[in-house]
Scaffold this active site. Structure first.
Site, short mmCIF file in Angstrom:
data_model
loop_
_atom_site.label_atom_id
_atom_site.label_comp_id
_atom_site.label_asym_id
_atom_site.label_seq_id
_atom_site.Cartn_x
_atom_site.Cartn_y
_atom_site.Cartn_z
N ARG A 1 106.19 9.19 49.22
CA ARG A 1 105.42 10.34 48.40
C ARG A 1 106.40 11.33 48.23
O ARG A 1 106.55 12.33 47.53
CB ARG A 1 104.10 10.60 48.92
N LYS B 1 109.95 19.03 47.32
CA LYS B 1 108.80 18.41 46.47
C LYS B 1 107.64 19.54 46.13
O LYS B 1 107.40 19.51 44.98
CB LYS B 1 108.11 17.37 47.55
N ASN B 2 107.54 20.21 47.01
CA ASN B 2 106.42 21.36 46.89
C ASN B 2 106.83 22.32 45.92
O ASN B 2 105.97 23.17 45.54
CB ASN B 2 105.92 21.60 48.03
N ARG C 1 89.57 19.84 51.04
CA ARG C 1 90.53 20.36 50.29
C ARG C 1 89.76 20.77 48.91
O ARG C 1 90.31 20.24 47.71
CB ARG C 1 91.63 19.43 49.91
N CYS D 1 90.92 14.39 50.90
CA CYS D 1 92.12 13.28 51.25
C CYS D 1 91.90 13.24 52.69
O CYS D 1 91.39 13.84 53.30
CB CYS D 1 93.32 13.73 50.92
N ASP E 1 102.64 21.62 57.69
CA ASP E 1 103.29 20.37 57.27
C ASP E 1 104.32 19.89 58.01
O ASP E 1 104.87 18.87 57.99
CB ASP E 1 104.07 20.51 55.79
#
Ligand code: EPZ
Length: 418
Positions: free
Chosen positions: A397, A22-23, A122, A117, A305
């Site tokens: 997500r 994803k990233n 952030r 968030c 993560d």
């Protein structure tokens, strides 16, 4: 809102193949704005964040072919607006990655500030400072970043703090700037190198990818390219933790163990039997795990993560282990939920002390962010009874059909639509 019902107790066994990262996909999608040629990602993942980025690019005028989960192609030959509105950006912070490419190719961009968030404030001040170093004029007004540049000019850029998104934004801006940009204290995450490799195949001149100094020689224009993204190291690490906590045994294909060295070393220290091949990882975790201490850090350190997932694993290891979160301010939202399942965790600022081998018992829990959701599911895999995990839209997500993938390994997990 969908939820999961997880019944603990099944060891995970079998074979699984990791999805594209994803990233890495998100910045590569943003990079398609840098050219009028067609950019194709030969494989993607079917994720809510990928949908969100597609929606933002379509809003800007990018024509998208294919479907998330398969190949996706992007044609940014006709851009209609340079404005990334709050409604699209607030759903996904990575939307800010359109700032560098829009500014570099069109000399203007208006991008909503992403806001805070669940894992911390952030800010994007470092993105802005770096683009200003290349000559961009930037105002922040009414919650928007308004950026203009007649022409970007290569310059030395130094990041006070390692930032993944900041490095990606400046890299995408620098490839079309006039002259040389040197990015010092650049992020070294594999996703940066993946983006850089796509840019190189589009005609960019970049050296030093994977190191903390990246040098970019600007070119006049870029062309289309086809790119095959790297596997998702965070999905891989999450699945490794799920297998390890259940005392399972599995082969993980399409994985790159070089992207997970710090993490795999910790799992080995805990007693998991892990064999890393060229593109696969074999894991066996049939004896009791021992506790370990971790501290999150930019790559190649222990990834933030995977912190929440690792903490779930520590609850089932012998002895006490510590988790120090060094990247984000409030990335411990999973702790009270793990405690609801019976975990013994004490918080002292950014340090969590986990006393292991506590029997976990099913309870309703609530996911607060993407990786916290994964942590709760991992814990639920060994909790006695049926755990209800609520708000799993966070999970969707970043993990494609997570329940189907865990079920295929033998987990008892069911999605209840609501
Ligand atoms: C990327 O976020 C990832 N997201 C995150 O993954 C990941 O947790 C993070 O990098 C760190 O590895 C994507 O790649 C889309 P940063 P990013 O800029 O780029 C501070 C997930 O679960 N900072 O490297 O936003 C910031 O507050 C997600 O998939 C500033 O102070 O992270 C943080 O403390 C969550 N000013 C630290 O730097 C800035 O201008 C690192 O953030 C930028 C960042």
């Amino acid at each position: 809102m969908d939820k999961f019902i997880v019944e603990g107790g099944n060891p995970l066994r079998g074979e699984i193949s990791i999805k594209p990262a994803k990233n890495a996909l998100l910045p590569c999608m943003a990079a398609s704005l840098l050219t009028g040629g067609k950019v194709t990602l030969s494989e993607t993942s079917n994720l809510m964040d990928i949908d969100s980025m597609c929606r933002l690019l379509q809003h800007l005028g990018v024509a998208i072919g294919g479907r998330p989960g398969g190949a996706l192609s992007f044609d940014a030959s006709e851009i209609g607006t340079f404005d990334a509105p709050y409604d699209l950006v607030r759903k996904m912070r990575a939307s800010v990655l359109v700032l560098g490419p829009l500014l570099a190719r069109f000399g203007k961009a208006k991008v909503s500030l992403p806001g805070g968030c669940a894992i911390g404030a952030r800010p994007v001040d470092l993105h802005i400072k770096a683009l200003q170093a290349l000559g961009a004029e930037i105002d922040v007004d009414n919650g928007y970043i308004i950026a203009r540049a007649r022409e970007l000019t290569g310059a030395p850029v130094f990041f006070d703090k390692v930032t993944v998104g900041g490095t990606e934004n400046i890299l995408m801006a620098a490839v079309l700037a006039r002259g040389t940009t040197t990015i010092s204290n650049a992020a070294k995450e594999p996703e940066i190198a993946d983006l850089g490799n796509l840019l190189i195949s589009m005609g960019a001149r970049i050296e030093g990818l994977g190191s903390d100094t990246i040098t970019v020689e600007g070119v006049n224009e870029l062309h289309g390219a086809t790119h095959s993204p790297i596997p998702d190291r965070i999905e891989c690490g999450t699945i490794l933790a799920a297998i390890a906590i259940t005392g399972g045994e599995a082969v993980i294909k399409n994985a790159d163990p070089h992207h997970l060295e710090a993490y795999i070393l910790k799992l080995k220290e805990m007693g998991a039997d892990i064999v890393a091949g060229e593109k696969q990882i074999t894991v066996r975790s049939t004896c009791a795990l021992r506790s370990a201490d971790i501290m999150t850090a930019p790559f190649p350190g222990f990834p933030t993560d995977l912190q929440a997932q690792f903490m779930a694993l520590l609850t089932q290891a012998e002895g006490s282990g510590t988790v120090r979160e060094e990247i984000f301010e409030t990335r411990f939202m999973h702790v009270p939920e793990l405690q609801r399942l019976g975990a013994d965790i004490r918080l002292e600022g950014n340090l969590a002390v986990v006393r292991g081998m506590t029997p976990l018992k099913a309870a309703p829990v609530m996911a607060s962010d993407l990786r916290a959701s994964a942590s709760l599911i991992i814990a639920a895999l060994v909790a006695k009874g049926r755990t209800e995990v609520n708000r799993i839209y966070h999970l969707d997500r970043g993990y494609e059909h997570f329940e189907e993938r865990l079920s295929a390994l033998g987990a008892s997990i069911e999605r209840i639509r609501g």
